[in-house]
Scaffold this active site. Structure first.
Site: not given
Length: 704
Positions: A306, A553, A577, A624
């Site tokens: 984060h 992913e 991921d 992305c």
């Protein structure tokens, strides 16, 4: 009113005299090598323990914790709970919180003294920043040093009682809302939180400190966190340590009702700040708001945490994985963050400080120069058009994407709606947010990803009550949504109605599903979308059936992408991921995070295969992940044939500049050389040299 430090009745020499031995035998306990069966708690020697433990009652736990003396552990409590109830059952009732930082670390007192030179961490966002350290724990429960006058005590007690009653009302309302949308099991955690709130041991301590120590309620709550942090720190049992998060959640809810917003230390917040924390949580990101944060340093985390995502979205330097820094740094210290190499330095000497400030000015000047080009078209040196999209979390991010010259939103992370919502966002609330994001986004075009909760992102009512050994490999993302189909359908309905709004504005909404692993899951998702459409049609609601895409992913999906392509309208590669799963390395674990490198030969080979197969079946493909905004990986992706990139808005001008300086032929040549490399280090050295020659002015924007 009970007084702190009151003497306790000692434990009998024969624990069986109190009926303890038949409930918990340390020799048969799975935690027998860790737990201390000795405790001087009067409560633990009482027959009440059995019935309380069998309910895994938070009152029992708090009472036991509150009455254990300093030298004796919480281990006996763990044995009682797991022996009387069973570890899995206890975890289910209490609610695990995998992936969240331990409050013991958030609340432990920092050691004083000098910082032992430069520290090395993980470079997660490039650039150099100099500022004043601000330790994150002080933002959220900042104690007031004021001592109450005699005539103020009654009013302070009343303020606490009012805040406590409001918190209880919030928890009851939240429990009812979650129960109606998800079920009683998911709502049970809020009943536990209310029991913590109503526990006499909990609230009497606060009252005692207000009356006898003349503390404000804020200061008393801060002391309460410290108190329980110290108690929980006496055990190595991870289950019990996680329970501290439940106590913390309750205390923060009370604190929020004491004022309109959680208090910030206005004196310490002056000037450019370097936030220093264990890990930056989404709720903390929101609380930071428009504060002048110039850099971020975390003990935990990785290039895709984060904190890293926030830092890159704001274009500010960040370093993670700096173990022990919260024990060394104090709020107010001068601190340097070098996000290029992952270095952090506290209180540098005047010569070093001057050098860092020069680098910082160069970094800021470069960003300003690049921002001037943000409205230019995204094209390569020979004029090939590229699609540079933005990854966003909020409406504010969508506006930033417009300002940075993005052509649209390639990833709207909807989980942040849930992570920052005070309760559970219903369909109408979600729809309202989606409409605002669409209105604020470039071209009113947005790819909305459905809920991606689990792993490092949890909410109390989803993925919170099941503690898993490997949360990133477990019950998360689309797997969690499948288990709550009605809840999941509400989000799809909101997205489909938002798609109608986007069409009216001349834009488009696409719906994307995370962590798709098998073809069977794609078929199931298609059926659920059709069902949601039939519901809306029956209700005469305006909606549009949006293009359906999958986020790639999982290595299994990469290996079978040719089987999935006929059933999806587009593919978005989630490299964060994908790299983690492909390399079998937890990206948030500093001991193995070095393996999570997007320039690893294995990663490059998988990406080449996926992009080639998507092109072969004329299926649009975007990447992305964070690697889309890194110069070296951007050039390699360009060489693979990728023409659509989605990244943090702050990096779009940089990638436009880079694209204008490189040709497709050059990118393909660099890729061909890179594919011949046998090690990650070789790829890194090669791309550093090649991209450095093509765009030497962007060197500062690429972290190592």
């Amino acid at each position: 009113m009970p007084q702190a430090g009151k003497s306790r009745r000692p434990l009998p020499e024969n624990p069986a005299a109190d009926g303890m031995a038949h409930r918990w035998d340390p020799n048969n306990s799975p935690d027998r090598n860790r737990l201390n069966p000795t405790c001087t708690s009067e409560f633990t020697t009482s027959p009440q323990v059995a019935s309380l433990a069998k309910r895994a009652s938070c009152l029992a736990c708090l009472a036991l914790l509150g009455q254990c003396t300093e030298g004796l552990g919480i281990g006996s409590l763990s044995g009682v709970i797991t022996g009387g109830l069973g570890r899995n059952e206890a975890i289910s009732v209490w609610g695990g919180s995998p992936g969240k930082p331990s409050l013991a670390r958030l609340s432990c007192r920092r050691m004083t003294g000098t910082f032992p030179g430069m520290r090395k961490g993980i470079a997660v966002a490039p650039g150099v920043a100099v500022g004043t350290a601000y330790c994150i724990r002080e933002i959220f429960v900042n104690p007031d040093t004021k001592r109450l006058e005699d005539n103020e005590v009654t009013a302070e007690l009343a303020a606490y009682e009012t805040a406590r009653d409001k918190t209880a009302a919030d928890l009851r309302a939240l429990q009812a809302k979650v129960a109606s949308q998800l079920g009683q099991d998911e709502a049970a955690i809020f009943a536990v939180h209310e029991s913590i709130l109503r526990d006499p041991n909990f609230t009497n301590r606060v009252r005692d400190w207000i009356v006898n120590d003349r503390l404000t309620t804020d200061a008393a709550l801060h002391r309460l966190i410290d108190h329980y942090a110290q108690l929980f720190s006496k055990t190595s049992d991870s289950f019990l340590k996680d329970r501290l998060n439940d106590v913390r959640d309750v205390i923060i809810r009370i604190s929020a009702h004491l004022s309109d917003v959680l208090k910030l230390d206005s004196e310490a917040m002056k000037g450019p700040l370097i936030v220093v924390t264990d890990e930056l949580l989404p709720s903390q990101v929101v609380a930071l708001g428009d504060i002048d944060v110039r850099g971020i340093v975390t003990e935990a985390g990785s290039k895709t945490s984060h904190a890293a995502i926030l830092a890159r979205s704001r274009g500010i330097p960040a370093v993670s994985g700096v173990r022990g820094i919260l024990r060394q740094v104090t709020t107010g210290d001068t601190i340097v963050v070098d996000g290029r190499d992952g270095h952090v330095e506290q209180s540098p000497d005047p010569e070093a400080l001057a050098a860092y400030r020069k680098l910082e000015r160069e970094f800021v000047n470069l960003k300003d120069q690049l921002a001037e080009n943000r409205q230019q078209a995204a094209v390569t040196s020979e004029g090939v058009s590229l699609d540079l999209l933005a990854n966003i979390n909020t409406v504010g991010d969508a506006a930033a994407a417009v300002g940075m010259g993005a052509s649209g939103v390639g990833l709207f992370r909807t989980e942040y709606i849930y992570l920052t919502h005070p309760s559970v966002p219903d369909e109408s609330e979600q729809l309202a947010i989606y409409r605002k994001v669409i209105d604020a986004s470039p071209g009113h075009s947005v790819t909305i990803r459905t809920l991606d909760i689990g792993g490092d992102k949890t909410v109390p009512y989803l993925g919170h009550q099941h503690q898993e050994a490997n949360p990133f490999l477990g019950w998360r993302s689309i797997r969690l949504s499948f288990e709550h189909p009605e809840f999941f359908t509400k989000q799809m309905r909101a997205i489909m109605q938002a798609a109608a709004h986007a069409r009216r504005r001349g834009g488009e909404v696409k719906m994307m599903f995370p962590m798709v692993t098998t073809v069977e899951e794609v078929h199931r998702l298609r059926r659920m979308v059709r069902r949601a459409g039939r519901q809306l049609d029956h209700e005469k609601r305006s909606f549009v059936m949006p293009p359906i895409g999958m986020m790639l992913e999982v290595p299994a999906a990469a290996a079978t992408i040719d089987l999935m392509l006929p059933h999806v309208d587009f593919v978005s590669i989630g490299s964060n991921d994908l790299v983690q799963y492909l390399m079998a390395a937890d990206r948030d674990n500093p001991k193995v995070s070095h393996l999570c490198d997007p320039l690893a030969p294995a990663v490059l080979r998988v990406l080449v295969s996926v992009i080639e197969k998507c092109g072969g079946q004329n299926t649009p493909v975007t990447l992305c992940g964070e690697m889309a905004g890194r110069p070296r990986s951007f050039v390699l992706l360009l060489g693979m044939g990728l023409r659509s990139f989605s990244m943090s808005p702050a990096w779009i001008p940089s990638m436009k500049k880079l694209a204008s300086q490189v040709s497709i032929a050059e990118a393909e040549a660099i890729l061909q050389e890179a594919m011949g490399c046998k090690t990650t280090k070789q790829v890194r050295n090669l791309t550093r040299e090649k991209v450095g020659k093509i765009a030497p002015d962007l060197k500062m924007l690429d972290s190592d």
